[in-house]
Enzyme design. Structure first.
Site: not given
Ligand code: IPE
Ligand code: IPE
Ligand code: MG
Length: 251
Positions: A29, A46, A140
């Site tokens: 995240d 990303h 792995l």
């Molecule tokens: C969880 O992250 C999903 C992934 C890392 C793919 P999110 O960014 O979607 O989670 P929330 O919305 O903060 O709970």
């Molecule tokens: C995690 O990073 C990747 C996915 C959920 C695909 P985020 O895109 O959720 O990044 P934040 O949480 O908005 O910073």
């Molecule tokens: Mg996120």
């Protein structure tokens, strides 16, 4: 088991192999926040996140971790703007193509969990190619959670069990935890021992709800694009120092 000699110059992890987690699951995240802090578009986060995936996969392979499960896209992430989703699909396709050589060299065996609906056919084709090509690898196990949601997974499992009960193949009163586990997407995999979440959020976000019953949770404030080998080592070190009781008492 020792670490592979190819990476002799890499930092040593002093945690003995039998104290390391067998299965590490990661909620990757903070890509968007990483980019926003730098006045970059979220998709740059990303893009940089893929480099962290690469580092983490290679280091887990080197450390002889049995399985790594990465949360790549949740079933709730479809709420995001279409251009961001398109870019994530593009990155996924690119990863499946570009990483093949390294994944084969490192003997990584790739699988996916989640629903295939919504994933473009071209991306699915590249996923299947990598899964098929790597299927005999004995290193792995890399499991990518794509369009994954734990509640959806449990619903799918309940449907399968209900159908089997309706068809007289299973006695509802005899259904046990093993039967439920064997209908989940993760059937046959060990449960995660260590759950890592980056970017500081203290929540599970619909990830592996059944499977993480006794996982040790480790959260870092670092955003996913910043996550590197020293962070993975620290998580494993902290894991090794935890007292896992599974509801019992340790001496
Ligand atoms: C969880 O992250 C999903 C992934 C890392 C793919 P999110 O960014 O979607 O989670 P929330 O919305 O903060 O709970
Ligand atoms: C995690 O990073 C990747 C996915 C959920 C695909 P985020 O895109 O959720 O990044 P934040 O949480 O908005 O910073
Ligand atoms: Mg996120």
């Amino acid at each position: 088991m020792s670490e592979t000699p190819a990476a002799a110059s890499a930092p040593q992890l002093e945690v003995p192999p039998d104290k390391r987690p067998r299965h590490i699951a990661v909620i990757m995240d903070g890509n968007g926040r990483w980019a926003q802090r730098r006045d970059l578009p979220r998709i740059e986060g990303h893009r940089r996140g893929v480099a962290s995936v690469r580092r983490t996969v290679e280091e887990c392979a080197r450390l002889k971790i049995e399985q790594l499960t990465l949360y790549c896209l949740s079933s709730e992430n479809w709420k995001r703007p279409q251009p961001e989703l398109d870019f994530l699909m593009h990155l996924l396709e690119q990863y499946m193509i570009e990483e093949r050589t390294v994944l084969m060299r490192e003997q990584v065996r790739v699988s996916t969990i989640g629903r295939r609906e919504g994933i473009p056919a071209a991306v699915q084709a590249e996923m299947d190619k990598t899964i098929e090509l790597s299927s005999a690898n004995d290193g792995l196990r890399l499991c990518l959670a794509i369009n994954y949601g734990s509640r959806g997974e449990i619903v799918d499992a309940v449907r399968k069990l209900a159908r089997r009960a309706r068809d007289g193949q299973v006695d509802p009163d005899a259904i046990d935890e093993e039967d439920v586990a064997s209908e989940l997407y993760t059937a046959g995999m060990p449960d995660p021992d260590l759950l890592i979440r980056t970017a500081g959020e203290l929540r599970i976000s619909n990830f592996l709800l059944w499977q993480i019953s006794y996982a040790e949770i480790w959260v870092t404030a670092k955003f996913w694009p910043e996550f590197a080998e020293p962070d993975l080592h620290q998580a494993i070190r902290d894991f090794a120092a935890r007292d896992r009781r599974f509801g019992g008492l340790n001496e």
